[in-house]
Design a protein around this motif. Structure first.
Motif, mmCIF file in Angstrom:
data_model
loop_
_atom_site.group_PDB
_atom_site.id
_atom_site.type_symbol
_atom_site.label_atom_id
_atom_site.label_comp_id
_atom_site.label_asym_id
_atom_site.label_seq_id
_atom_site.Cartn_x
_atom_site.Cartn_y
_atom_site.Cartn_z
ATOM 1 N N ARG A 22 0.866 -1.186 0.000
ATOM 2 C CA ARG A 22 0.000 0.000 0.000
ATOM 3 C C ARG A 22 0.896 1.227 0.000
ATOM 4 O O ARG A 22 1.378 1.658 1.043
ATOM 5 N N PRO A 23 1.181 1.795 -1.190
ATOM 6 C CA PRO A 23 2.063 2.967 -1.258
ATOM 7 C C PRO A 23 1.444 4.176 -0.553
ATOM 8 O O PRO A 23 0.232 4.346 -0.549
ATOM 9 N N LEU A 24 2.285 5.007 0.021
ATOM 10 C CA LEU A 24 1.799 6.164 0.760
ATOM 11 C C LEU A 24 1.394 7.329 -0.143
ATOM 12 O O LEU A 24 0.482 8.071 0.177
ATOM 13 N N ASP A 28 -3.355 4.135 -5.638
ATOM 14 C CA ASP A 28 -3.437 2.743 -6.087
ATOM 15 C C ASP A 28 -2.967 1.782 -5.002
ATOM 16 O O ASP A 28 -2.106 2.101 -4.193
ATOM 17 N N ASN A 29 -3.534 0.604 -5.022
ATOM 18 C CA ASN A 29 -3.055 -0.509 -4.217
ATOM 19 C C ASN A 29 -2.273 -1.418 -5.152
ATOM 20 O O ASN A 29 -2.535 -1.455 -6.353
ATOM 21 N N ILE A 30 -1.331 -2.181 -4.613
ATOM 22 C CA ILE A 30 -0.472 -3.002 -5.463
ATOM 23 C C ILE A 30 -0.365 -4.408 -4.890
ATOM 24 O O ILE A 30 -0.100 -4.585 -3.700
ATOM 25 N N TYR A 31 -0.592 -5.401 -5.752
ATOM 26 C CA TYR A 31 -0.282 -6.791 -5.445
ATOM 27 C C TYR A 31 0.914 -7.189 -6.280
ATOM 28 O O TYR A 31 1.007 -6.838 -7.454
ATOM 29 N N ILE A 32 1.817 -7.944 -5.701
ATOM 30 C CA ILE A 32 2.962 -8.473 -6.439
ATOM 31 C C ILE A 32 2.899 -9.987 -6.363
ATOM 32 O O ILE A 32 2.884 -10.565 -5.283
ATOM 33 N N SER A 49 -7.404 -0.144 -8.087
ATOM 34 C CA SER A 49 -8.085 0.792 -7.196
ATOM 35 C C SER A 49 -9.489 0.254 -6.950
ATOM 36 O O SER A 49 -9.854 -0.805 -7.463
ATOM 37 N N HIS A 50 -10.262 0.988 -6.183
ATOM 38 C CA HIS A 50 -11.625 0.560 -5.871
ATOM 39 C C HIS A 50 -12.623 1.507 -6.511
ATOM 40 O O HIS A 50 -12.439 2.730 -6.507
#
Length: 114
Positions: A22-24, A28-32, A49-50
């Protein structure tokens, strides 16, 4: 998220590990997803994103096979699966051939003095 991709990886003998970031500074949210047969050296980065309804919307999927410098970028999961079906097994074979060639060059021939 990406259930068809996970099924494809499991069906073809790949293992994967999922991480969440979860970048500050970005919304955007990120899954790797790191995946591979022997080592987890391939990477899928999913930026999402939502929507206002709470559903997840995939903004971008980056694919890096064997630590590539420049990723392949996809808009949705079906484009990603088409690419994986066409290129992943070929790319694996090419990398294994290169590793075999490198290991043969470093071997000392039988009967050689050290």
């Amino acid at each position: 998220m990406l259930s068809r991709t996970k099924q494809y990886l499991r069906k073809n003998g790949y293992f994967y590990k999922k991480e969440y970031i979860r970048p500050l500074l970005t919304p955007d949210n990120i899954y790797i997803f790191r995946f591979g047969r022997d080592r987890l050296d391939n990477r899928l980065i999913i930026r999402y994103s939502h929507k206002w309804t709470g559903r997840q919307r995939i903004n971008e999927i980056d694919l890096r096979l064997h630590k590539q410098k420049h990723p392949r970028i996809f808009e949705n999961e079906s484009e990603l699966l088409q690419y994986l079906e066409g290129h992943l097994l070929k790319h694996e074979a090419k990398v294994r051939a290169r590793e075999d060639k490198d290991s043969k060059q470093h071997q000392v021939p039988d009967g050689a003095s050290k």
